[in-house]
Design a protein around this motif. Structure first.
Motif, PDB file in Angstrom:
ATOM      1  N   ALA A  10     -11.781   5.643  -1.765  1.00 18.19           N
ATOM      2  CA  ALA A  10     -12.638   4.486  -1.484  1.00 18.19           C
ATOM      3  C   ALA A  10     -12.328   3.577  -0.369  1.00 18.19           C
ATOM      4  CB  ALA A  10     -12.891   3.765  -2.765  1.00 18.19           C
ATOM      5  N   VAL A  11     -13.169   3.184   0.194  1.00 20.47           N
ATOM      6  CA  VAL A  11     -12.609   2.249   1.286  1.00 20.47           C
ATOM      7  C   VAL A  11     -12.952   0.685   0.774  1.00 20.47           C
ATOM      8  CG1 VAL A  11     -13.748   1.080   3.279  1.00 20.47           C
ATOM      9  CG2 VAL A  11     -13.030   3.343   3.593  1.00 20.47           C
ATOM     10  N   ASN A  12     -11.898  -0.293   0.632  1.00 26.26           N
ATOM     11  CA  ASN A  12     -12.184  -1.346   0.462  1.00 26.26           C
ATOM     12  C   ASN A  12     -11.710  -2.623   1.150  1.00 26.26           C
ATOM     13  OD1 ASN A  12     -11.152   0.270  -2.291  1.00 26.26           O
ATOM     14  ND2 ASN A  12     -12.504  -1.266  -2.832  1.00 26.26           N
ATOM     15  N   HIS A  13     -12.474  -3.634   1.202  1.00 22.46           N
ATOM     16  CA  HIS A  13     -12.053  -5.032   1.995  1.00 22.46           C
ATOM     17  C   HIS A  13     -10.487  -5.319   1.750  1.00 22.46           C
ATOM     18  CE1 HIS A  13     -12.115  -8.899   4.007  1.00 22.46           C
ATOM     19  NE2 HIS A  13     -13.118  -8.272   4.499  1.00 22.46           N
ATOM     20  N   ILE A  14      -9.687  -5.833   2.407  1.00 23.25           N
ATOM     21  CA  ILE A  14      -8.446  -6.204   2.128  1.00 23.25           C
ATOM     22  C   ILE A  14      -8.334  -7.287   1.092  1.00 23.25           C
ATOM     23  CG2 ILE A  14      -7.489  -4.996   4.216  1.00 23.25           C
ATOM     24  CD1 ILE A  14      -7.465  -7.783   5.365  1.00 23.25           C
ATOM     25  N   ASN A  15      -9.417  -8.106   1.239  1.00 28.33           N
ATOM     26  CA  ASN A  15      -9.511  -9.067   0.199  1.00 28.33           C
ATOM     27  C   ASN A  15      -9.597  -8.875  -1.184  1.00 28.33           C
ATOM     28  OD1 ASN A  15      -9.386 -10.948   2.554  1.00 28.33           O
ATOM     29  ND2 ASN A  15     -11.669 -11.783   2.437  1.00 28.33           N
ATOM     30  N   THR A  16      -9.914  -7.717  -1.499  1.00 29.28           N
ATOM     31  CA  THR A  16     -10.182  -7.138  -2.873  1.00 29.28           C
ATOM     32  C   THR A  16      -8.772  -6.424  -3.359  1.00 29.28           C
ATOM     33  OG1 THR A  16     -10.949  -4.849  -2.215  1.00 29.28           O
ATOM     34  CG2 THR A  16     -12.326  -6.795  -2.365  1.00 29.28           C
ATOM     35  N   LEU A  17      -7.828  -6.210  -2.172  1.00 23.76           N
ATOM     36  CA  LEU A  17      -6.569  -5.496  -2.854  1.00 23.76           C
ATOM     37  C   LEU A  17      -5.529  -6.481  -3.473  1.00 23.76           C
ATOM     38  CD1 LEU A  17      -6.254  -3.259   0.138  1.00 23.76           C
ATOM     39  CD2 LEU A  17      -7.550  -2.990  -1.850  1.00 23.76           C
ATOM     40  N   VAL A  18      -4.863  -5.979  -4.395  1.00 28.77           N
ATOM     41  CA  VAL A  18      -3.705  -6.700  -5.307  1.00 28.77           C
ATOM     42  C   VAL A  18      -2.460  -5.694  -5.216  1.00 28.77           C
ATOM     43  CG1 VAL A  18      -3.039  -8.232  -7.056  1.00 28.77           C
ATOM     44  CG2 VAL A  18      -5.362  -8.247  -6.242  1.00 28.77           C
ATOM     45  N   ARG A  19      -1.413  -5.976  -4.704  1.00 31.61           N
ATOM     46  CA  ARG A  19      -0.198  -5.168  -4.606  1.00 31.61           C
ATOM     47  C   ARG A  19       0.023  -5.230  -6.220  1.00 31.61           C
ATOM     48  NH1 ARG A  19       0.315  -8.128  -0.010  1.00 31.61           N
ATOM     49  NH2 ARG A  19       0.957  -6.744   1.821  1.00 31.61           N
ATOM     50  N   VAL A  20       0.575  -3.513  -6.579  1.00 29.67           N
ATOM     51  CA  VAL A  20       0.990  -3.551  -7.995  1.00 29.67           C
ATOM     52  C   VAL A  20       2.562  -3.256  -7.952  1.00 29.67           C
ATOM     53  CG1 VAL A  20       0.846  -1.652  -9.689  1.00 29.67           C
ATOM     54  CG2 VAL A  20      -1.120  -2.112  -8.301  1.00 29.67           C
ATOM     55  N   PRO A  21       3.236  -3.963  -8.780  1.00 31.27           N
ATOM     56  CA  PRO A  21       4.562  -3.863  -8.978  1.00 31.27           C
ATOM     57  C   PRO A  21       4.926  -2.430  -9.156  1.00 31.27           C
ATOM     58  CG  PRO A  21       3.937  -5.603 -10.152  1.00 31.27           C
ATOM     59  CD  PRO A  21       2.852  -5.058  -9.846  1.00 31.27           C
ATOM     60  N   ASP A  22       6.284  -2.205  -8.727  1.00 31.21           N
ATOM     61  CA  ASP A  22       6.705  -0.723  -8.782  1.00 31.21           C
ATOM     62  C   ASP A  22       6.805  -0.333 -10.246  1.00 31.21           C
ATOM     63  OD1 ASP A  22       7.021  -0.741  -6.106  1.00 31.21           O
ATOM     64  OD2 ASP A  22       8.959  -0.935  -5.983  1.00 31.21           O
ATOM     65  N   ALA A  23       7.209  -1.120 -11.053  1.00 25.21           N
ATOM     66  CA  ALA A  23       7.528  -1.081 -12.482  1.00 25.21           C
ATOM     67  C   ALA A  23       6.307  -0.733 -13.352  1.00 25.21           C
ATOM     68  CB  ALA A  23       8.442  -2.147 -12.881  1.00 25.21           C
ATOM     69  N   MET A  24       5.036  -1.089 -12.686  1.00 27.76           N
ATOM     70  CA  MET A  24       3.831  -1.277 -13.417  1.00 27.76           C
ATOM     71  C   MET A  24       3.126   0.108 -13.289  1.00 27.76           C
ATOM     72  SD  MET A  24       0.672  -3.619 -13.212  1.00 27.76           S
ATOM     73  CE  MET A  24       1.400  -5.135 -13.692  1.00 27.76           C
ATOM     74  N   SER A  25       2.758   0.818 -14.672  1.00 27.15           N
ATOM     75  CA  SER A  25       2.132   2.113 -14.700  1.00 27.15           C
ATOM     76  C   SER A  25       0.818   1.908 -13.860  1.00 27.15           C
ATOM     77  CB  SER A  25       1.868   2.677 -16.066  1.00 27.15           C
ATOM     78  OG  SER A  25       1.289   1.899 -16.553  1.00 27.15           O
ATOM     79  N   ASP A  26       0.132   3.403 -13.487  1.00 34.64           N
ATOM     80  CA  ASP A  26      -1.288   3.210 -13.025  1.00 34.64           C
ATOM     81  C   ASP A  26      -2.135   2.807 -13.958  1.00 34.64           C
ATOM     82  OD1 ASP A  26       0.102   4.556 -10.660  1.00 34.64           O
ATOM     83  OD2 ASP A  26      -0.964   6.181 -11.083  1.00 34.64           O
ATOM     84  N   ALA A  27      -1.937   3.136 -15.305  1.00 36.35           N
ATOM     85  CA  ALA A  27      -2.931   2.912 -16.152  1.00 36.35           C
ATOM     86  C   ALA A  27      -2.842   1.328 -16.380  1.00 36.35           C
ATOM     87  CB  ALA A  27      -2.592   3.365 -17.551  1.00 36.35           C
ATOM     88  N   ALA A  28      -1.771   0.656 -16.385  1.00 38.94           N
ATOM     89  CA  ALA A  28      -1.694  -0.898 -16.451  1.00 38.94           C
ATOM     90  C   ALA A  28      -2.501  -1.452 -15.549  1.00 38.94           C
ATOM     91  CB  ALA A  28      -0.210  -1.405 -16.762  1.00 38.94           C
TER      92      ALA A  28
END
Length: 366
Positions: free
Chosen positions: A135-153
């Protein structure tokens, strides 16, 4: 790419669609996981509240799904805010950026809602969503996910962010105020977790299903009330010195529970309506007026509430995965939807994973 496309009501088909190309201020996200929301089920069944090309989304090559996370796969021209390979969670809404509400940070209430030509996007509502490979998303909608966080979380950040938006940005909650949550669905359960993490006291959860009420206790509820067995309004007043709660988050959407919320709230308190009632509701408006009670609706996760929710989750202030009950491959989306819709095995939050793209290709070939 492979993507699930909505045909008629309750019809989903796995199809080939062109992989979208990111433009200015956009990133291409390889979708790694997407959670199923009750609103997705409503869209697939009845079309509303999605709106594609000014009408219902049926038979318009539309891909639903809005609670997703993934990996940045490509960047639009001059985008340097993110890097290819970063894991991100995605907010639903990108406002037009130019209307009054967007300038206030209330882009979920964009006055150009549903007008992609004006720059508004709402994944899975007015534009293609996440039941796909990319999917294409505007950069304002993106939030970085910490390495230790699972995909489901990471798929649950939007749900937590919605609760955060209702309690803090729109509600103004401060530590020490009392909160009642009506309805132990995904938003209600994470509203309990967010309220407790923000210092609310007491936090009370009401509902009818003991298993879900028990999860609410694990997420921080000081008191749970099964409304089939106890008088919820009476207990709330007892626990708040007879005056009622400062905030009530109504997540059930029935006439009975909305009126319970009105009776639970103290003078000058606030009611957040977080559910979509399916029928017109008769409510005790006179009681609201006499007691100066504020009522506001909420849709989505404006003012970057997902960023703050992500920080709480990253710091392990609560475990959002307590509401994640089932996982299926994206190729088996119809089964995942059945589990979510029919609450098979007491499903709460069902996640579909796109870690094995080969399975999708095989399913399409059958």
């Amino acid at each position: 790419m492979k993507a699930w496309v909505l045909g008629g009501p309750d019809e989903l088909f796995l199809r080939d669609k062109p992989t979208p190309v990111p433009g200015r201020a956009e990133a291409l996200v390889r979708i790694d996981a997407v959670a199923i929301c009750a609103t997705d089920l409503e869209i697939i069944h009845s079309g509303s509240p999605a709106s594609i090309q000014g009408g219902l989304p049926f038979n318009k090559d539309f891909t639903p799904g809005h609670e997703y996370m993934g990996t940045v796969a490509a960047l639009g021209p001059d985008v340097d805010e993110f890097a290819i390979g970063e894991r991100v969670s995605v907010e639903i809404h990108a406002g037009c950026g130019q209307c009054k509400r967007c300038r206030q940070g209330m882009y979920t209430s964009c006055l150009n809602y549903g007008k992609p030509e004006k720059g508004h996007r709402a994944n899975g509502f007015t534009t293609d969503g996440g039941f796909a490979e990319y999917a294409v998303n505007h950069i304002n909608t993106l939030v970085r996910v910490p390495d230790a966080m699972s995909d489901a979380a990471a798929t649950l950040v939007v749900t937590a962010g919605t609760s955060m938006y209702g309690l803090t940005e729109l509600g103004g909650l401060v530590a020490g105020e009392s909160v009642v949550v009506i309805g132990p669905g995904p938003i209600g359960l994470l509203a309990v977790a967010v309220a407790k993490a923000l210092g609310a006291s007491p936090v009370i959860l009401t509902g009818t299903r003991n298993k879900r009420l028990a999860i609410g206790q694990e997420l921080g509820a000081d008191r749970v009330v099964n409304i089939n067995d106890e008088d919820a309004v009476g207990i709330v007043r007892q626990l708040t010195g007879g005056i009622g709660a400062d905030y009530v988050i109504e997540c059930a959407g029935t006439e009975a529970t909305i009126n319970q919320a009105i009776r639970m709230t103290n003078r000058g308190g606030k009611i957040c309506l977080a559910a979509f009632p399916h029928e017109p509701v008769t409510a005790d408006i006179a009681h609201l007026v006499r007691n100066n009670i504020y009522v506001y609706g909420i849709r989505g996760e404006g003012r970057s509430a997902t960023h703050r929710a992500m920080e709480l989750m990253a710091e392990k202030r609560f475990d959002a995965t307590r509401i994640h009950t089932h996982t299926f491959p994206l190729a088996d989306l119809p089964t995942a939807i059945r589990y979510a819709r029919d609450r098979v095995e007491d499903a709460i939050k069902v996640v579909v994973s796109n870690k094995h793209a080969g399975a999708i290709a095989s399913a399409a070939a059958e």
